[in-house]
Design an enzyme around this catalytic site. Structure first.
Site, mmCIF file in Angstrom:
data_model
loop_
_atom_site.group_PDB
_atom_site.id
_atom_site.type_symbol
_atom_site.label_atom_id
_atom_site.label_comp_id
_atom_site.label_asym_id
_atom_site.label_seq_id
_atom_site.Cartn_x
_atom_site.Cartn_y
_atom_site.Cartn_z
ATOM 1 N N LYS A 79 -10.037 -42.150 -49.955
ATOM 2 C CA LYS A 79 -10.211 -42.899 -48.869
ATOM 3 C C LYS A 79 -9.580 -44.085 -49.055
ATOM 4 O O LYS A 79 -9.227 -44.774 -50.092
ATOM 5 C CB LYS A 79 -11.560 -43.534 -48.683
ATOM 6 C CG LYS A 79 -11.805 -44.385 -47.437
ATOM 7 C CD LYS A 79 -13.357 -44.667 -47.192
ATOM 8 C CE LYS A 79 -13.784 -45.459 -45.923
ATOM 9 N NZ LYS A 79 -15.134 -45.979 -45.899
ATOM 10 N N SER A 154 -17.306 -44.891 -41.635
ATOM 11 C CA SER A 154 -15.784 -45.235 -41.425
ATOM 12 C C SER A 154 -15.153 -44.261 -42.356
ATOM 13 O O SER A 154 -13.906 -44.049 -42.464
ATOM 14 C CB SER A 154 -15.660 -46.643 -42.093
ATOM 15 O OG SER A 154 -16.237 -46.797 -43.445
ATOM 16 N N SER A 178 -21.393 -45.278 -43.886
ATOM 17 C CA SER A 178 -20.094 -44.621 -43.756
ATOM 18 C C SER A 178 -19.588 -43.492 -44.567
ATOM 19 O O SER A 178 -18.648 -42.539 -44.299
ATOM 20 C CB SER A 178 -19.042 -45.815 -44.008
ATOM 21 O OG SER A 178 -19.341 -47.052 -43.154
#
Length: 492
Positions: A79, A154, A178
């Protein structure tokens, strides 16, 4: 050899056996990303040359017997809010469009030591602030099951990349759901670890008391191995727990006899989609068939989790994001005749609307005259939520709940309605407030063919129990394997 449907552990075993090589696997996945990610947009940065070079080096060590990790030679995506040395780490924000950290995050160091091959950095909501990966400066990440739908957030880029078969596994971060929510939307598995179980060193901070890095994989067994690889004490992170190591040796086999699973009845009331409710309750029946005892109870305090979470998270975000001033690194506005102008214009131009909204909310609740009325009360509610979970775990080993109230919604449907977007976190934020672990597992599909996820929540450092229950469930069901069917059908 067709290895796109293999898990990370299965791919690692093939590499170790010599049936395929790390460079072969890495090149194949990079070609897959280059051809398929144009539609999904799950990657911000693809590291073609670097990954192939790393794969050659790892393969040489494997051949010499110097690397025996189950993950050695297996590609991974990171990420883009997790620091990677000399590789862009943008947090999907204009503010950090050119930022290349001079160091690796602790989790990246640990993965590289295991022989993992980093193939790219994945898209996210800007600074991890969002629940759909629609606030990214680099565009929306689309759901592999239906590209008109969101991937969740996210960590939507990481979940979508795994679901689309673009990478065997990925790392995400979880501040209020997330990891779990995008796993639910994309039909993959994920773990939000106990706070302090994985070092936050090198994770670009959103809300420091809530953030945790965790794995996203094709099944829970992959996730357990990845969590074991990246966890452990780190002196550079003051919140990292000493004297604990994850042990999943007893998590893969046997039934669930003697295990008590709690079901909070107020989690299944108004606001929950009927198909999501049916799928999660069906999973409850399956867990009961596997030997678990199901206990019903209520946790009314979690009704206050959303306001408490957004007060605390926004307050911490306001503090953490004050460092981005256009001076030291990142985006700097060309406008302005004074230092104050540079600060003002750089932040105005460099941050997106959702980040600005949360900075303003956080600054408000921390301001003089409002601190006691909002922030202090948020912390008090947080303590009550933690107490409520502790009381629940006196009755049961873990809690079963939905991950999200709906399946993946249409792109653009909620992004202009912040309150509606925030309410989508109703089942996940309390876990972060309490600092406890949870796993997200696929448990069905709705009438539109979109994945549905269930959540298992445990007390601190009970990940081995959660994995045991998750593994037993996945051995008895096929939902976690259906993520590959879209790819096999020629969509990617």
């Amino acid at each position: 050899m067709d290895f796109y449907d293999k898990t990370a552990l299965e791919t690692g075993a093939l590499i170790k056996s010599g049936k395929i090589s790390s460079p072969e696997v890495t090149k194949a996945y990079i070609e897959k990303i280059k051809s398929a990610d144009k539609e999904i947009n799950s990657f911000v940065t693809v590291l073609e040359e670097e990954a192939l070079k790393q794969a050659e080096e790892v393969q040489a060590k494997i051949d010499k017997g110097e690397l025996n990790s189950p993950l050695a030679g297996v590609p991974v995506a990171i990420k883009d809010n997790i620091c990677t040395k000399d590789i862009l780490t943008t947090c999907s924000s204009k503010m950090l469009y050119n930022f290349k950290p001079p160091y690796n995050a602790c989790v990246v160091e640990k993965l590289k030591a295991q022989g993992a091959v980093i193939v790219g950095k994945t898209n996210l909501d800007e600074f991890a602030m969002g629940g759909s990966t629609e606030t990214s400066y680099y565009g929306v990440t689309k759901n592999p099951f239906n590209t008109n739908r969101v991937s969740g957030g996210s960590s939507g880029g990481s979940a979508a990349a795994v679901a689309a078969g673009l990478v065997p596994y990925a790392l995400g971060s979880d501040t209020g759901g997330s990891i779990r929510q995008p796993c639910s939307f994309c039909g993959v598995s994920g773990i939000k670890p106990t706070y302090g179980g994985v070092s936050r060193y090198g994770l670009v901070a959103f809300a420091s008391s809530l953030d945790q890095i965790g794995p996203i994989g094709k099944d829970i067994k992959d996730c357990a191995e990845i969590l074991k690889a990246v966890s452990g004490h780190d002196e550079r992170d003051s919140t990292s727990i000493k004297g604990f190591a994850y042990d999943f040796s007893d998590s893969f086999g046997g039934d669930l006899k003697g295990m008590k699973i709690g079901v909070p009845t107020n989690y299944f009331g108004e606001g929950l989609d009927s198909q999501v409710r049916a799928a999660v309750l069906s999973a409850c029946v399956k867990l009961k068939e596997l030997g678990a005892e199901v206990i019903e109870f209520e946790m009314p305090i979690v009704d206050y989790a959303i306001p408490a979470y957004y007060i605390i998270a926004c307050a911490e975000a306001s503090s953490n994001l004050s460092r981005y001033d256009g001076i030291k690194y990142g985006y700097r506005s060309e406008k302005g005749e004074s230092l104050l102008d540079v600060f003002f214009n750089s932040r105005s131009e460099g941050f997106g609307m959702e980040v600005k909204r949360r900075i303003m909310l956080g600054s408000f609740v921390l301001s003089s005259g409002y601190f006691d009325a909002y922030y202090k009360k948020g912390l008090q509610v947080r303590g009550l939520i933690k107490k409520s979970f502790n009381e629940a775990f006196e009755k049961c080993d873990m809690i079963l709940s939905p991950v999200a109230p709906t399946t993946a919604y249409r792109i653009g449907e909620n992004v202009s309605d912040p309150l509606k977007m925030y309410l989508g976190d109703i089942y996940t934020v309390s876990v972060n407030l309490a600092g406890i672990p949870a796993v997200s597992l696929p448990c069905g599909f709705d009438s539109d063919g979109l994945p549905i996820g269930m959540q298992l929540i445990g007390q601190s450092f009970s990940e081995a129990k959660l994995v045991k229950a998750g593994y037993a469930y996945q051995q008895a069901t096929e939902y976690h394997k259906k993520t590959f069917e879209a790819m096999k059908g020629g969509r990617f």
